[in-house]
Design a protein around this motif. Structure first.
Motif, mmCIF file in Angstrom:
data_model
loop_
_atom_site.group_PDB
_atom_site.id
_atom_site.type_symbol
_atom_site.label_atom_id
_atom_site.label_comp_id
_atom_site.label_asym_id
_atom_site.label_seq_id
_atom_site.Cartn_x
_atom_site.Cartn_y
_atom_site.Cartn_z
ATOM 1 N N MET A 7 45.284 33.941 45.353
ATOM 2 C CA MET A 7 44.170 34.218 44.504
ATOM 3 C C MET A 7 42.962 34.837 44.968
ATOM 4 O O MET A 7 42.226 35.802 44.518
ATOM 5 C CB MET A 7 43.600 32.805 43.772
ATOM 6 C CG MET A 7 44.302 32.538 42.648
ATOM 7 S SD MET A 7 44.463 33.456 41.422
ATOM 8 C CE MET A 7 42.807 33.746 40.856
ATOM 9 N N ALA A 8 42.636 34.393 46.546
ATOM 10 C CA ALA A 8 41.605 35.265 47.016
ATOM 11 C C ALA A 8 41.938 36.806 47.455
ATOM 12 O O ALA A 8 41.020 37.518 47.267
ATOM 13 C CB ALA A 8 41.574 34.458 48.627
ATOM 14 N N GLU A 9 43.194 37.119 47.777
ATOM 15 C CA GLU A 9 43.679 38.526 47.834
ATOM 16 C C GLU A 9 43.679 39.331 46.629
ATOM 17 O O GLU A 9 43.110 40.055 46.634
ATOM 18 C CB GLU A 9 45.094 38.167 48.136
ATOM 19 C CG GLU A 9 45.602 39.613 48.432
ATOM 20 C CD GLU A 9 46.298 39.961 49.840
ATOM 21 O OE1 GLU A 9 46.414 41.268 49.957
ATOM 22 O OE2 GLU A 9 45.994 39.017 51.001
ATOM 23 N N LEU A 10 44.124 38.660 45.320
ATOM 24 C CA LEU A 10 43.905 39.363 44.119
ATOM 25 C C LEU A 10 42.403 39.589 43.761
ATOM 26 O O LEU A 10 41.923 40.515 43.318
ATOM 27 C CB LEU A 10 44.536 38.453 43.075
ATOM 28 C CG LEU A 10 45.832 38.365 43.082
ATOM 29 C CD1 LEU A 10 46.549 37.219 42.023
ATOM 30 C CD2 LEU A 10 46.541 39.752 42.751
ATOM 31 N N MET A 11 41.663 38.616 44.157
ATOM 32 C CA MET A 11 40.030 38.706 44.001
ATOM 33 C C MET A 11 39.376 39.882 44.733
ATOM 34 O O MET A 11 38.990 40.631 44.225
ATOM 35 C CB MET A 11 39.397 37.370 43.926
ATOM 36 C CG MET A 11 39.612 36.413 43.158
ATOM 37 S SD MET A 11 39.318 36.905 41.176
ATOM 38 C CE MET A 11 37.417 36.968 41.527
ATOM 39 N N GLU A 12 39.854 39.889 46.170
ATOM 40 C CA GLU A 12 39.620 40.838 46.954
ATOM 41 C C GLU A 12 39.935 42.569 46.421
ATOM 42 O O GLU A 12 39.140 43.195 46.219
ATOM 43 C CB GLU A 12 40.170 40.941 48.387
ATOM 44 C CG GLU A 12 39.411 41.885 49.435
ATOM 45 C CD GLU A 12 40.231 41.538 50.698
ATOM 46 O OE1 GLU A 12 39.851 42.285 51.581
ATOM 47 O OE2 GLU A 12 40.762 40.618 50.939
ATOM 48 N N GLU A 13 41.164 42.479 45.893
ATOM 49 C CA GLU A 13 41.540 43.731 45.538
ATOM 50 C C GLU A 13 40.957 44.022 44.095
ATOM 51 O O GLU A 13 40.478 45.204 43.937
ATOM 52 C CB GLU A 13 43.264 43.672 45.146
ATOM 53 C CG GLU A 13 43.929 43.592 46.522
ATOM 54 C CD GLU A 13 45.434 43.528 46.098
ATOM 55 O OE1 GLU A 13 46.029 43.624 44.878
ATOM 56 O OE2 GLU A 13 46.200 43.151 46.969
ATOM 57 N N TYR A 14 40.544 43.147 43.487
ATOM 58 C CA TYR A 14 40.039 43.245 42.109
ATOM 59 C C TYR A 14 38.585 43.946 42.558
ATOM 60 O O TYR A 14 37.844 44.569 41.709
ATOM 61 C CB TYR A 14 39.971 42.123 41.230
ATOM 62 C CG TYR A 14 39.047 42.093 40.181
ATOM 63 C CD1 TYR A 14 39.470 42.769 39.143
ATOM 64 C CD2 TYR A 14 37.796 41.218 40.069
ATOM 65 C CE1 TYR A 14 38.774 42.905 37.760
ATOM 66 C CE2 TYR A 14 37.006 41.762 38.825
ATOM 67 C CZ TYR A 14 37.550 42.345 37.688
ATOM 68 O OH TYR A 14 36.769 42.422 36.650
ATOM 69 N N THR A 15 37.772 43.172 43.274
ATOM 70 C CA THR A 15 36.519 43.418 43.627
ATOM 71 C C THR A 15 36.632 44.921 44.070
ATOM 72 O O THR A 15 35.343 45.594 44.034
ATOM 73 C CB THR A 15 36.001 42.542 44.673
ATOM 74 O OG1 THR A 15 35.998 41.150 44.405
ATOM 75 C CG2 THR A 15 34.628 42.838 45.029
ATOM 76 N N VAL A 16 37.457 45.279 44.966
ATOM 77 C CA VAL A 16 37.542 46.926 45.583
ATOM 78 C C VAL A 16 37.457 47.564 44.378
ATOM 79 O O VAL A 16 37.036 48.610 44.162
ATOM 80 C CB VAL A 16 38.525 46.777 46.622
ATOM 81 C CG1 VAL A 16 38.726 48.228 46.981
ATOM 82 C CG2 VAL A 16 38.081 45.956 47.913
ATOM 83 N N LEU A 17 38.384 47.373 43.651
ATOM 84 C CA LEU A 17 38.827 48.280 42.283
ATOM 85 C C LEU A 17 37.313 48.436 41.715
ATOM 86 O O LEU A 17 37.264 49.555 41.186
ATOM 87 C CB LEU A 17 40.057 47.758 41.637
ATOM 88 C CG LEU A 17 40.168 48.593 40.159
ATOM 89 C CD1 LEU A 17 40.627 50.045 40.823
ATOM 90 C CD2 LEU A 17 41.380 47.876 39.539
ATOM 91 N N LEU A 18 37.032 47.375 41.284
ATOM 92 C CA LEU A 18 35.718 47.270 40.299
ATOM 93 C C LEU A 18 34.695 47.955 40.933
ATOM 94 O O LEU A 18 33.883 48.659 40.274
ATOM 95 C CB LEU A 18 35.265 45.936 40.098
ATOM 96 C CG LEU A 18 33.913 45.579 39.123
ATOM 97 C CD1 LEU A 18 34.314 46.191 37.876
ATOM 98 C CD2 LEU A 18 33.543 43.965 39.003
ATOM 99 N N ALA A 19 34.365 47.784 42.394
ATOM 100 C CA ALA A 19 33.538 48.643 43.012
ATOM 101 C C ALA A 19 33.600 50.030 43.235
ATOM 102 O O ALA A 19 32.609 50.994 42.835
ATOM 103 C CB ALA A 19 33.308 48.200 44.343
ATOM 104 N N ARG A 20 34.982 50.362 43.172
ATOM 105 C CA ARG A 20 35.240 52.023 43.047
ATOM 106 C C ARG A 20 35.075 52.529 41.851
ATOM 107 O O ARG A 20 34.223 53.516 41.498
ATOM 108 C CB ARG A 20 36.775 52.342 43.312
ATOM 109 C CG ARG A 20 36.825 52.081 44.976
ATOM 110 C CD ARG A 20 38.144 52.484 45.124
ATOM 111 N NE ARG A 20 38.625 52.056 46.731
ATOM 112 C CZ ARG A 20 39.678 51.726 47.173
ATOM 113 N NH1 ARG A 20 40.801 51.714 46.328
ATOM 114 N NH2 ARG A 20 39.996 51.590 48.319
#
Length: 56
Positions: A7-20
């Motif tokens: 879940m932490a890994e998925l949230m990190e990827e989601y955060t990076v995508l959202l920031a982009r």
């Protein structure tokens, strides 16, 4: 414990995508330049580019 790591890994990827997406949206937004730069600087946590510098 493994589920938490996944879940932490998925949230990190989601955060990076959202920031982009937000970075792209704010870069093209019809805001005054000063506000646009402030918004873009606030997204530096996930950006691969260094924070924007303004001329003093």
């Amino acid at each position: 414990m493994i589920l938490v790591a996944i879940m932490a890994e998925l949230m990190e990827e989601y955060t990076v995508l959202l920031a982009r997406v937000l970075e792209h949206m704010f870069h093209e937004a019809p805001f005054p330049r000063r506000i646009r730069l402030r918004l873009l600087r606030s997204l530096h946590f996930a950006s691969s580019n260094p924070p924007l510098q303004t001329a003093a």
